[in-house]
Design an enzyme around this catalytic site. Structure first.
Site, PDB file in Angstrom:
ATOM      1  N   LYS A 192       0.854  -1.193   0.000  1.00  0.00           N
ATOM      2  CA  LYS A 192       0.000   0.000   0.000  1.00  0.00           C
ATOM      3  C   LYS A 192       0.884   1.236   0.000  1.00  0.00           C
ATOM      4  CE  LYS A 192      -1.814   2.561   3.098  1.00  0.00           C
ATOM      5  NZ  LYS A 192      -1.683   3.898   2.483  1.00  0.00           N
ATOM      6  N   GLY A 244       6.397   3.992   9.077  1.00  0.00           N
ATOM      7  CA  GLY A 244       5.531   5.146   9.304  1.00  0.00           C
ATOM      8  C   GLY A 244       5.661   5.623  10.735  1.00  0.00           C
ATOM      9  N   SER A 245       4.611   6.223  11.244  1.00  0.00           N
ATOM     10  CA  SER A 245       4.688   6.828  12.570  1.00  0.00           C
ATOM     11  C   SER A 245       4.616   5.770  13.668  1.00  0.00           C
ATOM     12  CB  SER A 245       3.553   7.827  12.738  1.00  0.00           C
ATOM     13  OG  SER A 245       2.330   7.161  12.576  1.00  0.00           O
ATOM     14  N   THR A 246       5.160   6.113  14.811  1.00  0.00           N
ATOM     15  CA  THR A 246       5.112   5.215  15.965  1.00  0.00           C
ATOM     16  C   THR A 246       3.669   4.955  16.388  1.00  0.00           C
ATOM     17  OG1 THR A 246       7.316   5.829  16.695  1.00  0.00           O
ATOM     18  CG2 THR A 246       5.829   5.034  18.396  1.00  0.00           C
ATOM     19  N   VAL A 248       0.910   4.787  14.529  1.00  0.00           N
ATOM     20  CA  VAL A 248       0.262   3.768  13.690  1.00  0.00           C
ATOM     21  C   VAL A 248       0.955   2.413  13.887  1.00  0.00           C
ATOM     22  CG1 VAL A 248      -0.317   3.084  11.331  1.00  0.00           C
ATOM     23  CG2 VAL A 248      -0.588   5.451  12.024  1.00  0.00           C
ATOM     24  N   GLY A 249       2.263   2.434  14.087  1.00  0.00           N
ATOM     25  CA  GLY A 249       2.988   1.186  14.348  1.00  0.00           C
ATOM     26  C   GLY A 249       2.403   0.471  15.555  1.00  0.00           C
ATOM     27  N   GLU A 266       9.261  -0.045  11.172  1.00  0.00           N
ATOM     28  CA  GLU A 266      10.274   1.016  11.087  1.00  0.00           C
ATOM     29  C   GLU A 266       9.542   2.305  11.388  1.00  0.00           C
ATOM     30  OE1 GLU A 266      13.319   0.290  10.486  1.00  0.00           O
ATOM     31  OE2 GLU A 266      13.336  -1.565   9.339  1.00  0.00           O
ATOM     32  N   GLU A 403       9.017  14.347  17.545  1.00  0.00           N
ATOM     33  CA  GLU A 403       9.472  14.430  16.167  1.00  0.00           C
ATOM     34  C   GLU A 403       8.741  15.592  15.479  1.00  0.00           C
ATOM     35  OE1 GLU A 403       8.228  10.982  13.964  1.00  0.00           O
ATOM     36  OE2 GLU A 403      10.164  10.892  12.958  1.00  0.00           O
TER      37      GLU A 403
HETATM   38  P1  NAD Z   1       1.761   7.412   9.077  1.00  0.00           P
HETATM   39  O1  NAD Z   1       2.048   6.419  10.114  1.00  0.00           O
HETATM   40  O2  NAD Z   1       0.622   8.303   9.273  1.00  0.00           O
HETATM   41  O3  NAD Z   1       1.533   6.712   7.677  1.00  0.00           O
HETATM   42  C1  NAD Z   1       2.384   5.739   7.173  1.00  0.00           C
HETATM   43  C2  NAD Z   1       1.569   4.808   6.313  1.00  0.00           C
HETATM   44  O4  NAD Z   1       0.630   4.120   7.122  1.00  0.00           O
HETATM   45  C3  NAD Z   1       0.765   5.490   5.232  1.00  0.00           C
HETATM   46  O5  NAD Z   1       0.765   4.674   4.089  1.00  0.00           O
HETATM   47  C4  NAD Z   1      -0.637   5.544   5.815  1.00  0.00           C
HETATM   48  O6  NAD Z   1      -1.648   5.576   4.858  1.00  0.00           O
HETATM   49  C5  NAD Z   1      -0.675   4.252   6.590  1.00  0.00           C
HETATM   50  N1  NAD Z   1      -1.633   4.225   7.691  1.00  0.00           N
HETATM   51  C6  NAD Z   1      -2.111   5.268   8.418  1.00  0.00           C
HETATM   52  N2  NAD Z   1      -2.978   4.792   9.363  1.00  0.00           N
HETATM   53  C7  NAD Z   1      -3.022   3.454   9.227  1.00  0.00           C
HETATM   54  C8  NAD Z   1      -3.713   2.407   9.903  1.00  0.00           C
HETATM   55  N3  NAD Z   1      -4.533   2.663  10.919  1.00  0.00           N
HETATM   56  N4  NAD Z   1      -3.522   1.137   9.506  1.00  0.00           N
HETATM   57  C9  NAD Z   1      -2.666   0.860   8.493  1.00  0.00           C
HETATM   58  N5  NAD Z   1      -2.013   1.800   7.809  1.00  0.00           N
HETATM   59  C10 NAD Z   1      -2.173   3.081   8.174  1.00  0.00           C
HETATM   60  O7  NAD Z   1       3.123   8.186   8.889  1.00  0.00           O
HETATM   61  P2  NAD Z   1       3.435   9.279   7.815  1.00  0.00           P
HETATM   62  O8  NAD Z   1       2.943  10.567   8.329  1.00  0.00           O
HETATM   63  O9  NAD Z   1       2.973   8.868   6.475  1.00  0.00           O
HETATM   64  O10 NAD Z   1       5.026   9.181   7.786  1.00  0.00           O
HETATM   65  C11 NAD Z   1       5.798   9.857   8.662  1.00  0.00           C
HETATM   66  C12 NAD Z   1       6.275   8.952   9.797  1.00  0.00           C
HETATM   67  O11 NAD Z   1       6.957   7.813   9.292  1.00  0.00           O
HETATM   68  C13 NAD Z   1       7.263   9.633  10.675  1.00  0.00           C
HETATM   69  O12 NAD Z   1       6.943   9.407  12.009  1.00  0.00           O
HETATM   70  C14 NAD Z   1       8.594   8.986  10.332  1.00  0.00           C
HETATM   71  O13 NAD Z   1       9.535   9.038  11.328  1.00  0.00           O
HETATM   72  C15 NAD Z   1       8.181   7.626   9.961  1.00  0.00           C
HETATM   73  N6  NAD Z   1       9.157   7.021   9.055  1.00  0.00           N
HETATM   74  C16 NAD Z   1       9.957   6.032   9.535  1.00  0.00           C
HETATM   75  C17 NAD Z   1      10.902   5.449   8.714  1.00  0.00           C
HETATM   76  C18 NAD Z   1      11.791   4.345   9.234  1.00  0.00           C
HETATM   77  O14 NAD Z   1      12.383   3.648   8.449  1.00  0.00           O
HETATM   78  N7  NAD Z   1      11.897   4.123  10.515  1.00  0.00           N
HETATM   79  C19 NAD Z   1      11.022   5.851   7.396  1.00  0.00           C
HETATM   80  C20 NAD Z   1      10.193   6.871   6.931  1.00  0.00           C
HETATM   81  C21 NAD Z   1       9.250   7.436   7.780  1.00  0.00           C
END
Ligand code: NAD
Length: 805
Positions: A192, A244-246, A248-249, A266, A403
């Protein structure tokens, strides 16, 4: 007017825009509308669509259909039917496909770079010179892993169909980090894309089709969080990889708990950028530019928290301000732009709010002189933000802890190297660190002590397909890249045929230790209760209760302590204090393990009798179990000084060390089967790798572990390295899963207990390893020992260091 005299006066660059007509032609060819990529072809953009805009000027680039339940279902179905034939291909055949993708990426490098820049807003110089070359490198590197999989990972099988969810900050690169290892391992994929930036993933899908990748091996669905949740929740997946974000992780950790899916996360970061007074200051200032102004600061591992040694702080900040004054913010397509557009208005709003809160908190904000109203007016239509520096920041403030994910650096000072490390580790994150000093001792000492998955010495933001990337603490678990990244997409082959563990009997009810339940009852006298083992001492259970340990006919053997929350806390405290164990050499730990094996062997007959009495397996089988336990300890004594990492040479003048580091404190819940061998098979690799452990032994047959107390004492195992709390496995496991000072939890019990451990570990995002209620044959070396255990007992820290000038 650009007269020569004025040019010489200002030394300014003229505009140098990159041509984008080929990308626009591609968008037009698709009518500016896209669907999903399922089963090898693009679907019609039906249903709800979302807009994709160029963040530099707000222009509508495309409309993309949002994948719902039906699309996600179709994508998983396509990936599932492709899995059989894809995973059956030879390594060489899969390698050829990955190689063909790499070639396609190189062939269309300029197109992909321009498309990424239009979609994301990052400068063309970065997409052209960093993102796209790294994408090609990733597929080449993993073509190699496809070829070598069976030689390098014997006894392993591909995990299955993988769900992968990526963010918007490196759309194509994050895709490559996920898709390349999955395909190399023999998995198929449903990816996705991020809702702000789906376009390069769509172009990549077309390139896969052109490269002849079999239909269904790579599938792409587009949409936001709702689509992501549909992917994550799909029961057809064997593995979920998320960046993505912590926040959502954490949701995904809970959502996938108990599903049996492998998970790698990650997540975010607030990475320290440490400048010692022994640093080359000019190089470090240039390093800051790459650390926080690369990709507009929208980098998970951005060096967003500068820690500068007090004596050089004024000089460093003055040079930094002068450098910031010369940074160019502007059109991402212009080749002389340093900082492009932030991905979307919502992200600009978030950065502004955090900066304003920082000012309100009392920190000092500095921006270049050109970052005034005129800049704001000139960039009104686009999402631009000037490079910003905060000084006078308090370490506990939101500015220093949260962050910002934008071009904002917060800077603090420190006096001593020790203070630098303390400040660096004063964060819930642990993704990366950048360390600047010309004194190698100082730099490596800090690199060793910083809790982060990636450390760059005198460098920053370097990436390579051969070097693992991933976090400590709330920055997540799992690694992408390198050998360790491949293991995320593989499972031990025997697991696919594993049977469920037999349903256990309920534990007898606990009774008061010194209570008098009357004559003939299972009353416990103090003397007869086997105590807990915490910090090298035998301790009474805090609850004041014990529980009967029965033989197979239900007759009382003795009573064991009924451990509770408080005992686990005390055990964790003791384990934390035993940190010298983690700093010992593998050689020193090996000697302790050899001694332990020797001392256990001396008492083999006694242990065998105890096992037989508790389990009724017969003396032959019990004797075999003790012998196997001794052999297992010997195995990890042998391994203790050999699982010591690798060296990679990703770039001409850089080396990257892949160092396995212990988790420090691991919580372990042992199986009921093989009460001694199960215990030893889990505890020995954990401590061999330098962890300290809090263990609940077999709940029905705890005595084999309790008999080890004296063996541990006489074998020079330092106090607090092994802490044993008997009692109800699941009640104690939940306490361990929630404990913030435990970094990893291992659990061998029921399916429900496994789900509970995964769910409850979401708080501090522990690395978990659970059996999902499946039995393991502890006597079989292929199942009961080996690399899997060492992999689980350590996390790779990648340390990049210059190697020549
Ligand atoms: P985000 O967590 O909002 O989104 C990341 C992805 O998750 C997107 O594709 C989004 O559509 C999806 N998503 C959102 N809610 C979801 C859910 N409930 N279930 C499943 N998927 C969902 O983060 P963002 O704003 O897109 O990205 C920025 C964040 O990502 C920052 O916190 C950054 O530090 C982190 N990041 C980490 C790494 C790493 O390798 N550690 C790399 C890049 C970005």
């Amino acid at each position: 007017m650009n007269k020569i005299v004025t040019i010489l006066d200002s030394m300014d660059y003229g505009p140098s825009p990159e041509e984008d007509s080929h990308v626009r032609a591609w968008l037009t060819r698709h009518g500016g509308r896209f669907g999903q990529f399922i089963g090898g072809r693009l679907t019609k953009p039906d249903g709800t669509t979302f807009e994709v805009r160029n963040p530099a000027d707000g222009e509508l680039l495309a409309e993309v259909a949002e994948a719902g339940e039906a699309e996600v279902e179709a994508a998983v179905k396509a990936a599932t039917s492709a899995f059989k034939s894809w995973s059956a291909l030879s390594g060489t055949e899969r390698a050829r496909h990955l190689y063909a993708i790499a070639r396609q990426v190189q062939k269309h490098a300029r197109f992909l770079a321009v498309l990424e820049t239009l979609d994301n807003g990052k400068p063309i110089r970065e997409t052209r010179d960093i993102d796209v070359p790294l994408v090609a490198r990733h597929f080449y590197h993993h073509a190699g892993w496809a070829e070598l999989r069976d030689d390098e990972f014997p006894g392993h099988a591909p995990a299955g169909v993988c769900g992968q969810i990526i963010p918007w900050n490196f759309p194509l690169l994050m895709l490559a980090w996920k898709v390349a290892p999955a395909l190399a391992a023999g998995c198929t994929v449903v990816l996705k894309s991020a809702e702000h930036t789906p376009l390069t993933a769509l172009a990549f899908a077309e390139l896969c089709a052109e490269a002849g990748l079999p239909a269904g091996v790579f599938n792409l669905v587009n949409g936001g969080g709702t689509t992501g949740a549909l992917v994550a929740g799909h029961p057809g997946l064997a593995k979920l990889a998320f960046t993505g974000s912590t926040e959502v992780g954490r949701l995904l950790r809970r959502q996938t708990a108990g599903s049996g899916k492998k998970l790698s996360l990650e997540l975010g970061g607030k990475s320290p950028f440490i400048v010692f007074d022994s640093a080359d200051i000019d190089a470090a200032v240039e390093g800051v530019v790459d650390a926080i102004w690369f990709n507009q600061g929208e980098v998970c591992c951005a060096g967003s928290r500068a820690l500068v040694q007090e004596g050089i702080a004024d000089r460093f900040h003055a040079k930094l301000r002068a450098r910031m004054e010369r940074l160019r913010v502007g059109s991402p397509l212009d080749k002389s732009t340093d900082i492009g557009a932030v991905v979307a208005p919502v992200q600009i709003a978030s950065i502004r709010a955090k900066v304003e809160a920082g000012v309100a908190e009392g920190a000092t904000l500095w921006q270049p002189s050109w970052a005034d109203e005129a800049f704001a007016r000139a960039t009104e239509k686009g999402c631009f933000f000037p490079p910003s520096l905060f000084t006078g920041v308090s370490p506990a403030s939101a500015l220093a802890q949260e962050e910002i994910f934008g071009p904002v650096l917060v800077s603090m000072t420190f006096r001593t190297p020790g203070e630098a490390v303390t400040l660096a580790n004063n964060s819930r994150y642990g993704l990366a660190a950048s360390i600047w000093s010309q004194n190698l001792d100082v730099a490596f000492d800090a690199a060793r002590k910083v809790k982060a998955g990636v450390v760059w010495i005198n460098s920053t933001n370097l990436f390579d397909a051969a070097v693992g990337f991933g976090g400590y603490k709330e920055s997540g678990f799992g690694r992408e890249g390198g050998r360790e990244g491949m293991l995320e997409y593989l499972v031990p082959a025997w697991e696919k045929k594993a049977r469920p563990v037999p349903a256990g009997k309920a534990l007898p009810a606990p009774v008061p230790v010194d209570g008098d339940a009357g004559p003939g009852s299972v009353s416990a006298s103090l003397d007869r209760t086997v105590k807990l083992y915490i910090g090298g001492r035998q301790m009474r259970p805090d609850s004041g209760y014990s529980y009967p340990v029965l033989d197979p006919k239900g007759r009382l053997i003795t009573e064991a302590g009924w451990g509770s929350r408080k005992d686990i806390r005390n055990a964790v405290e003791a384990a934390r204090k035993a940190d010298a164990w983690s700093d010992m050499t593998g050689h020193a730990r090996a000697q302790v393990l050899w001694f332990l094996a020797e001392n256990l062997e001396l008492r083999a007959a006694e242990f065998a009798a105890r096992i037989d009495r508790m389990t009724g397996v017969g003396s032959k089988q019990a004797t075999r179990e003790v012998a196997a336990s001794v052999a297992r300890i010997v195995h990890y004594a042998a391994r203790a000084d050999k699982h010591d990492g690798r060296v990679r040479a990703p770039q001409g003048r850089m080396l990257a060390l892949a160092l396995p580091e212990p988790f420090e404190v691991i919580g372990i819940s042992c199986p009921d089967e093989a009460p001694l061998l199960g215990f030893v098979s889990l505890v020995a690799p954990a401590i061999a790798m330098g962890n300290r452990v809090v263990v609940t032994p077999s709940q029905h047959h705890p005595l084999a572990a309790c008999d080890l107390y004296q063996v541990l004492d006489t074998s020079d195992v330092p106090d607090g390295v092994v802490n044993i709390v008997t009692g109800d496995r699941d009640q104690l496991a939940v306490v361990m899963a929630r404990h913030d000072d435990i970094a990893a939890c291992w659990y061998a019990g029921s399916a429900d207990g496994s789900a509970m451990v995964e769910r409850e570990s979401a708080g501090n995002l522990k690395a978990t390893w659970v059996n999902h209620g499946k039995a393991r044959d502890w006597h079989d070396p292929a199942q009961g020992q080996g690399e899997e255990f060492l992999f689980r007992a350590t996390r790779i820290k990648s340390i990049w260091t210059p190697f020549g000038v």
